[in-house]
Design a protein around this motif. Structure first.
Motif, PDB file in Angstrom:
ATOM      1  N   ASN B  28       0.815  -1.217   0.000  1.00 23.20           N
ATOM      2  CA  ASN B  28       0.000   0.000   0.000  1.00 23.20           C
ATOM      3  C   ASN B  28       0.853   1.274   0.000  1.00 23.20           C
ATOM      4  OD1 ASN B  28      -2.603   1.088  -0.168  1.00 23.20           O
ATOM      5  ND2 ASN B  28      -2.616   1.560   2.015  1.00 23.20           N
ATOM      6  N   HIS B  29       2.026   1.163  -0.635  1.00 20.87           N
ATOM      7  CA  HIS B  29       2.892   2.331  -0.731  1.00 20.87           C
ATOM      8  C   HIS B  29       2.331   3.321  -1.734  1.00 20.87           C
ATOM      9  CE1 HIS B  29       6.734   0.158   0.881  1.00 20.87           C
ATOM     10  NE2 HIS B  29       5.859   0.451   1.828  1.00 20.87           N
ATOM     11  N   ASN B  30       2.464   4.602  -1.440  1.00 20.04           N
ATOM     12  CA  ASN B  30       1.958   5.604  -2.370  1.00 20.04           C
ATOM     13  C   ASN B  30       3.002   5.966  -3.440  1.00 20.04           C
ATOM     14  OD1 ASN B  30       3.458   6.754  -0.299  1.00 20.04           O
ATOM     15  ND2 ASN B  30       2.202   8.576  -0.114  1.00 20.04           N
ATOM     16  N   ARG B  68      -0.047   4.830 -13.861  1.00 22.27           N
ATOM     17  CA  ARG B  68      -0.306   4.422 -12.471  1.00 22.27           C
ATOM     18  C   ARG B  68      -1.820   4.497 -12.258  1.00 22.27           C
ATOM     19  NH1 ARG B  68       2.253   5.458  -7.306  1.00 22.27           N
ATOM     20  NH2 ARG B  68       1.499   3.773  -5.952  1.00 22.27           N
ATOM     21  N   SER B  69      -2.501   3.491 -12.773  1.00 20.70           N
ATOM     22  CA  SER B  69      -3.960   3.476 -12.665  1.00 20.70           C
ATOM     23  C   SER B  69      -4.418   2.963 -11.302  1.00 20.70           C
ATOM     24  CB  SER B  69      -4.577   2.640 -13.779  1.00 20.70           C
ATOM     25  OG  SER B  69      -4.025   1.327 -13.751  1.00 20.70           O
ATOM     26  N   THR B  70      -3.572   2.216 -10.623  1.00 17.05           N
ATOM     27  CA  THR B  70      -3.898   1.725  -9.281  1.00 17.05           C
ATOM     28  C   THR B  70      -2.732   1.989  -8.350  1.00 17.05           C
ATOM     29  OG1 THR B  70      -2.974  -0.490  -9.599  1.00 17.05           O
ATOM     30  CG2 THR B  70      -5.273  -0.159 -10.270  1.00 17.05           C
ATOM     31  N   THR B  71      -2.966   1.913  -7.065  1.00 17.10           N
ATOM     32  CA  THR B  71      -1.879   2.072  -6.095  1.00 17.10           C
ATOM     33  C   THR B  71      -0.842   0.967  -6.238  1.00 17.10           C
ATOM     34  OG1 THR B  71      -3.346   3.147  -4.513  1.00 17.10           O
ATOM     35  CG2 THR B  71      -1.338   2.182  -3.617  1.00 17.10           C
ATOM     36  N   GLU B  72      -1.308  -0.236  -6.587  1.00 15.73           N
ATOM     37  CA  GLU B  72      -0.427  -1.406  -6.563  1.00 15.73           C
ATOM     38  C   GLU B  72       0.505  -1.506  -7.767  1.00 15.73           C
ATOM     39  OE1 GLU B  72      -3.843  -1.794  -4.068  1.00 15.73           O
ATOM     40  OE2 GLU B  72      -3.790  -1.562  -6.260  1.00 15.73           O
ATOM     41  N   ASP B  73       0.055  -1.046  -8.932  1.00 13.78           N
ATOM     42  CA  ASP B  73       0.767  -1.357 -10.175  1.00 13.78           C
ATOM     43  C   ASP B  73       1.417  -0.126 -10.804  1.00 13.78           C
ATOM     44  OD1 ASP B  73      -2.022  -3.353 -10.505  1.00 13.78           O
ATOM     45  OD2 ASP B  73      -0.006  -4.203 -10.355  1.00 13.78           O
ATOM     46  N   SER B  93       9.367   1.001  -4.297  1.00 10.79           N
ATOM     47  CA  SER B  93       8.227   1.710  -3.707  1.00 10.79           C
ATOM     48  C   SER B  93       8.540   2.122  -2.274  1.00 10.79           C
ATOM     49  CB  SER B  93       6.973   0.825  -3.724  1.00 10.79           C
ATOM     50  OG  SER B  93       7.062  -0.213  -2.754  1.00 10.79           O
ATOM     51  N   ARG B  94       7.816   3.106  -1.791  1.00 17.19           N
ATOM     52  CA  ARG B  94       7.937   3.516  -0.403  1.00 17.19           C
ATOM     53  C   ARG B  94       6.672   4.202   0.050  1.00 17.19           C
ATOM     54  NH1 ARG B  94       9.640   9.107   0.752  1.00 17.19           N
ATOM     55  NH2 ARG B  94       9.972  10.252  -1.186  1.00 17.19           N
ATOM     56  N   TRP B  95       6.540   4.307   1.365  1.00 16.81           N
ATOM     57  CA  TRP B  95       5.452   5.070   1.957  1.00 16.81           C
ATOM     58  C   TRP B  95       6.025   6.414   2.382  1.00 16.81           C
ATOM     59  CZ3 TRP B  95       0.611   5.869   2.085  1.00 16.81           C
ATOM     60  CH2 TRP B  95       0.029   6.621   3.123  1.00 16.81           C
ATOM     61  N   SER B  96       5.323   7.493   2.038  1.00 21.74           N
ATOM     62  CA  SER B  96       5.890   8.818   2.234  1.00 21.74           C
ATOM     63  C   SER B  96       5.548   9.451   3.569  1.00 21.74           C
ATOM     64  CB  SER B  96       5.412   9.758   1.129  1.00 21.74           C
ATOM     65  OG  SER B  96       4.028   9.994   1.280  1.00 21.74           O
ATOM     66  N   GLY B  97       4.853   8.753   4.420  1.00 25.68           N
ATOM     67  CA  GLY B  97       4.363   9.368   5.645  1.00 25.68           C
ATOM     68  C   GLY B  97       5.444   9.598   6.679  1.00 25.68           C
ATOM     69  N   GLY B  98       5.860  10.839   6.883  1.00 27.83           N
ATOM     70  CA  GLY B  98       6.799  11.180   7.930  1.00 27.83           C
ATOM     71  C   GLY B  98       8.207  10.729   7.623  1.00 27.83           C
ATOM     72  N   ASN B  99       9.152  11.165   8.431  1.00 29.99           N
ATOM     73  CA  ASN B  99      10.559  10.844   8.198  1.00 29.99           C
ATOM     74  C   ASN B  99      10.860   9.367   8.344  1.00 29.99           C
ATOM     75  OD1 ASN B  99      11.662  13.287   7.467  1.00 29.99           O
ATOM     76  ND2 ASN B  99      11.795  13.980   9.583  1.00 29.99           N
ATOM     77  N   SER B 100      10.067   8.663   9.139  1.00 30.78           N
ATOM     78  CA  SER B 100      10.373   7.245   9.338  1.00 30.78           C
ATOM     79  C   SER B 100       9.909   6.387   8.184  1.00 30.78           C
ATOM     80  CB  SER B 100       9.708   6.754  10.623  1.00 30.78           C
ATOM     81  OG  SER B 100       8.297   6.868  10.493  1.00 30.78           O
TER      82      SER B 100
END
Lengths: 111, 115
Positions: B28-30, B68-73, B93-100
């Motif tokens: 579920n990485h953005n 990027r039609s979906t979050t996954e692909d 891929s990565r999640w962008s939420g906060g420094n961690s």
């Protein structure tokens, strides 16, 4: 645009010697990350530094983030053959989401 | 979690052919990225995406397209393959939420040769 430079490009050391790679960014970074890529493999995350002047250690690896948050270093004490690989630093652009990698430093360790 | 999955792992293309490199992540990485790595060289950013429906060029976008039609692909399309596109391609891929949350996870790579 943002540039991330690493030196040296290659380093050959005798097992047991120390090793250091340096990373410099053209812009101030919100954080810096280090990755290791074994030959034929994919990059694997090692660590992230966030604070100005931060120092973190992982066993024989010491990571530093510069006071101005534009440079960083990775130091390996008493290298082992398992340390062989390419070490990359990466600086994310907090405005755009881009993650730009340095060219990497390839470490060879002679047993 | 499977992490970041890339297919195919190896492919040989003839000059002028087209193909799509597939990339999927189940974390579920953005943010998602495509890099290329030439032999003995570093990682060059081709395209990236900060979320579904949003893509942007990296350092070396010419000759490639993404969607990027979906979050996954996050597929990477090569149109009119050229020998200069011979490289190893990494999706990440990565999640962008906060420094961690800035850790980037890489797929295992796709080795592409254009002859």
């Amino acid at each position: 645009g943002q540039q991330v430079m690493q030196i040296p490009q290659y380093q050959h050391v005798q097992e047991g010697e120390d090793f250091t790679t340096y990373c410099n960014s053209s812009t101030t970074l919100s954080n810096i990350q280090w990755y290791k890529q074994r030959p034929g493999g994919h990059p694997v995350f090692l660590i992230q530094l966030v604070k100005s002047g931060e120092v973190k250690k992982q066993k024989r690896l010491t990571f530093q983030f510069g006071e101005a948050k534009k440079n960083s270093s990775l130091h390996i004490t008493a290298t082992q053959t398992t340390d062989v690989g390419t070490y990359f630093c990466a600086g994310p652009n907090s405005n755009t989401g881009k993650l730009i990698f340095g060219q990497g430093t390839t470490l060879q360790v002679k047993p | 979690n499977a992490g970041v999955t890339q297919t195919p792992k190896f492919r040989i293309l003839k000059i002028g052919q087209s193909m799509t490199l597939q990339c999927a992540q189940d974390m579920n990485h953005n943010y998602m990225y495509w890099y290329r790595q030439d032999p003995g060289m570093g990682l060059k950013l081709i395209y990236y995406s900060v979320g579904a429906g949003i893509t942007d060029k990296g350092e070396v976008p010419n000759g490639y397209n993404v969607s990027r039609s979906t979050t996954e692909d996050f597929p990477l399309r090569l149109e009119l393959a050229a020998p200069s596109q011979t490289s190893v391609y990494f999706c990440a891929s990565r999640w962008s939420g906060g420094n961690s949350g800035n850790t980037i996870y890489f797929g295992e790579g796709s080795w592409l040769t254009v002859v």
